[in-house]
Design an enzyme around this catalytic site. Structure first.
Site, PDB file in Angstrom:
ATOM      1  N   THR A  44      29.003 102.277  12.111  1.00  0.00           N
ATOM      2  CA  THR A  44      28.636 100.862  11.985  1.00  0.00           C
ATOM      3  C   THR A  44      27.134 100.671  12.067  1.00  0.00           C
ATOM      4  O   THR A  44      26.536  99.980  11.238  1.00  0.00           O
ATOM      5  CB  THR A  44      29.319 100.045  13.104  1.00  0.00           C
ATOM      6  N   TYR A 107      39.375  94.065   7.834  1.00  0.00           N
ATOM      7  CA  TYR A 107      39.728  92.983   6.914  1.00  0.00           C
ATOM      8  C   TYR A 107      41.213  92.944   6.579  1.00  0.00           C
ATOM      9  O   TYR A 107      41.823  91.875   6.516  1.00  0.00           O
ATOM     10  CB  TYR A 107      38.904  93.026   5.609  1.00  0.00           C
ATOM     11  N   TYR A 133      38.493 104.757  16.445  1.00  0.00           N
ATOM     12  CA  TYR A 133      37.415 103.820  16.776  1.00  0.00           C
ATOM     13  C   TYR A 133      37.984 102.412  16.751  1.00  0.00           C
ATOM     14  O   TYR A 133      38.356 101.903  15.698  1.00  0.00           O
ATOM     15  CB  TYR A 133      36.271 103.994  15.777  1.00  0.00           C
ATOM     16  N   ARG A 138      34.734  93.327  15.318  1.00  0.00           N
ATOM     17  CA  ARG A 138      34.202  93.468  13.963  1.00  0.00           C
ATOM     18  C   ARG A 138      35.307  93.640  12.925  1.00  0.00           C
ATOM     19  O   ARG A 138      35.097  93.340  11.753  1.00  0.00           O
ATOM     20  CB  ARG A 138      33.243  94.664  13.891  1.00  0.00           C
ATOM     21  N   LYS A 161      36.870 106.026  20.493  1.00  0.00           N
ATOM     22  CA  LYS A 161      35.729 105.190  20.853  1.00  0.00           C
ATOM     23  C   LYS A 161      36.287 103.796  21.097  1.00  0.00           C
ATOM     24  O   LYS A 161      36.742 103.125  20.171  1.00  0.00           O
ATOM     25  CB  LYS A 161      34.689 105.170  19.735  1.00  0.00           C
ATOM     26  N   ILE A 203      29.186 106.275  22.920  1.00  0.00           N
ATOM     27  CA  ILE A 203      28.603 106.273  21.570  1.00  0.00           C
ATOM     28  C   ILE A 203      27.764 105.016  21.505  1.00  0.00           C
ATOM     29  O   ILE A 203      28.281 103.905  21.428  1.00  0.00           O
ATOM     30  CB  ILE A 203      29.694 106.323  20.493  1.00  0.00           C
TER      31      ILE A 203
END
Length: 291
Positions: A44, A107, A133, A138, A161, A203
């Site tokens: 990202t 999305y 992740y 987001r 993550k 991270i």
């Protein structure tokens, strides 16, 4: 198991948006010199969403070749299309990445069963260690601990993550998945506490700016030295927060530009840091003697 302070590396760009290979090379050497424990490339923070597939693979190739085994390199290979994630992960394996980091499909808003089948397909298609992740802020989808537990049974799904910022989530995943399953914080503000409670590293966006301090923080937290960890983290709390005054990686790229480490390039639809936010970033950089 890869542990410690893993930098979610920015992808340097020229003002016109073209990739800046010289700055990328210099950033990699900077992190090796300053003590980062691993590099996370084209995630990202690396603006993976606006890299072409060719650029994505070229960034990975250059970094892996340059590092030459001096640090672990984790390749961001997630996508909202399962077959594209398979393709990127296969490319990363062929290039020599140590592991891959796969964000939940964004999305699409898949169900938990859809998430399970997505990750299972990638894992069964490419024999490389894979790190889940989860960043629902987001992606608009939350990979729940029960689904993580189902996936952790697969041999090459080795960790997660976890970027919800919910500290209790880490403990729940640890209980469900066991000690051999790696947990990495994806939220700098709560990363120290997550490591003190058993996570294996962070991270980090903050690591882009202060790799040496983040390395020291992780050593203290991983060794259970709460007092030392809190002292270091106290110096960094302002940076943890201010690097998110606008969408990541807008603030961190501006900070690195001010430090003379990269140029000011960023790709639309992201834009350079707004002028009204610049003084607060400059202030925290000055407090850390980074300017």
């Amino acid at each position: 198991m890869i542990t410690g302070s893993l930098v979610a590396l920015v992808t340097p760009m020229h003002e016109n948006g073209e990739l800046d290979w010289t700055c990328l090379h210099n950033l990699v050497e900077y992190h090796i010199r300053e003590g980062s424990d691993g590099l996370v490339i084209a995630g990202t923070t690396g603006e993976s969403a606006t890299l072409t597939v060719q650029e994505h693979c070229e960034v990975l190739r250059r970094v892996i070749d340059q590092v030459a085994g001096r640090l672990p390199v984790i390749a961001g290979t997630g996508a909202n299309a399962t077959q594209q994630a398979v393709h990127l992960t296969a490319e990363a394996k062929a290039l020599g990445a140590d592991a891959c980091l796969l964000v939940t499909p964004y999305y699409n808003k898949p169900t938990q069963e859809g998430l399970y089948r997505h990750y299972k397909t990638v894992a069964e298609s490419v024999a490389i260690p894979q790190i889940l992740y989860n960043v629902p802020g987001r992606t608009a989808v939350d990979l729940l601990p029960e689904t993580v537990a189902r996936l952790s049974i697969l041999d090459n799904i080795v960790g997660i993550k976890e970027a919800t910022g919910i500290i209790e989530r880490g403990a729940e995943i640890r209980e469900l998945c066991g000690r051999d399953f790696a947990i990495y914080s994806g939220d700098d503000s709560t990363g120290m506490e997550l490591m003190l409670r058993g996570a294996n590293g962070v991270i980090s966006v903050t690591n882009n700016v202060v790799p040496k301090l983040m390395h020291r923080l992780c050593i203290a937290a991983l060794q259970g030295q709460r007092e030392d960890a809190e002292a270091i983290n106290g110096q960094l709390q302002g940076l943890h927060k201010k690097l998110f005054v606008e969408s990541n990686p807008i603030p961190v790229k501006w900070a690195l530009q001010q430090m003379g480490l990269i140029k000011g390039g960023i790709r639309l639809p992201l834009t350079p840091l707004a002028e009204n936010h610049q003084p607060v970033i400059r202030q925290v950089l000055a407090q850390l003697d980074l300017l």
